[in-house]
Design a protein around this motif. Structure first.
Motif, PDB file in Angstrom:
ATOM      1  N   ILE A 188       0.972  -1.249   0.037  1.00  0.00           N
ATOM      2  CA  ILE A 188      -0.002   0.162  -0.107  1.00  0.00           C
ATOM      3  C   ILE A 188       1.082   0.939  -0.016  1.00  0.00           C
TER       4      ILE A 188
ATOM      5  N   LEU B  59      -3.646  10.212  -7.300  1.00  0.00           N
ATOM      6  CA  LEU B  59      -4.035   9.603  -6.234  1.00  0.00           C
ATOM      7  C   LEU B  59      -3.982  11.916  -5.867  1.00  0.00           C
TER       8      LEU B  59
ATOM      9  N   SER C 167       1.792  11.238   0.367  1.00  0.00           N
ATOM     10  CA  SER C 167       2.040  12.036   1.437  1.00  0.00           C
ATOM     11  C   SER C 167       2.005  13.878   1.303  1.00  0.00           C
TER      12      SER C 167
ATOM     13  N   THR D 261       0.851   6.036  -0.088  1.00  0.00           N
ATOM     14  CA  THR D 261       0.006   6.993   0.823  1.00  0.00           C
ATOM     15  C   THR D 261       0.454   8.018  -0.071  1.00  0.00           C
TER      16      THR D 261
ATOM     17  N   LYS E 269      -5.165   7.276  -1.292  1.00  0.00           N
ATOM     18  CA  LYS E 269      -3.989   5.051  -1.532  1.00  0.00           C
ATOM     19  C   LYS E 269      -4.048   4.626  -2.511  1.00  0.00           C
TER      20      LYS E 269
ATOM     21  N   ALA F  33      -2.814   0.939  -4.169  1.00  0.00           N
ATOM     22  CA  ALA F  33      -2.721  -0.567  -3.480  1.00  0.00           C
ATOM     23  C   ALA F  33      -2.315  -1.972  -4.985  1.00  0.00           C
TER      24      ALA F  33
END
Length: 199
Positions: free
Chosen positions: A89, A132, A93, A91, A137, A139
């Motif tokens: 996964i 995103l 940031s 993310t 997120k 995956a």
């Protein structure tokens, strides 16, 4: 002679009155009317004109997600009969959206360097373009096994146990470091990985 001149004069006068004099009744019939069309474009014409492109739109293009923006983790999802399943996964940031499309590189590592890893791409799910948002997120599915194969030892770990992995986002070259807490990967470090999908 005088009578003849008077008669001719009256005849001429009557002829002029009948043929050349305009009266209020026939004035509208003999004079052309002014055109009522306007030279200004109609509202339909103006609305049909294409809207100009947004200036500077190219400057606002969303960039690819890279290792400076993404944070990663591996979460287990299932286990059974020597098989292990998980999800890698990532993310976003960062503070702006970024795009992601394709497969990640994935190399197991320990303090001594690389740990044997044989990455195999799986087509389900395959690559799909996604954006995103900050905090968003994505995956990728992972599958490996813990059953020794070939010349791997049956007592103890089949391969060195990796505490981390280096993962390279799609179409990038710099990796991000991801913790690995799921033990050794047998069969020479064989891991199946899917393309990223929205998580």
């Amino acid at each position: 002679m005088t009578r003849r001149l008077i008669a001719c004069g009256l005849l001429v006068l009557a002829s002029v009155t009948a043929c050349g004099t305009r009266t209020p009744e026939n004035a509208a019939q003999t004079l052309p009317t002014a055109s009522t069309s306007s030279s200004t474009p109609s509202s339909t014409d103006s609305s049909a004109a294409p809207a100009p492109d947004n200036p500077g739109a190219a400057d606002q293009a969303v960039k690819r997600c890279d290792s400076t923006t993404l944070k990663g983790e591996v979460a287990p999802t299932d286990a059974g009969a020597g098989n292990r399943y998980g999800r890698f996964i990532v993310t976003n940031s960062g503070t702006v959206p970024c795009t992601l499309n394709g497969y990640s590189g994935f190399q197991l590592e320990n303090a001594s360097g690389v740990v044997p890893t044989k990455l195999e791409r799986k087509a389900d799910p395959g690559p799909s373009q996604m954006t995103l948002a900050p905090g968003g997120k994505a995956a990728a599915n992972l599958h490996w096994n813990v059953v020794p194969a070939g010349g791997e030892p049956v007592e103890g770990p089949c391969q060195p146990e990796p505490p981390k992995a280096s993962a390279i986002p799609p179409n990038e070259t710099a990796p991000l470091s991801v913790p690995w807490t799921l033990g050794p990967v047998c069969s020479g470090g064989h891991i199946e990985i899917s393309a990223f999908y929205a998580a």
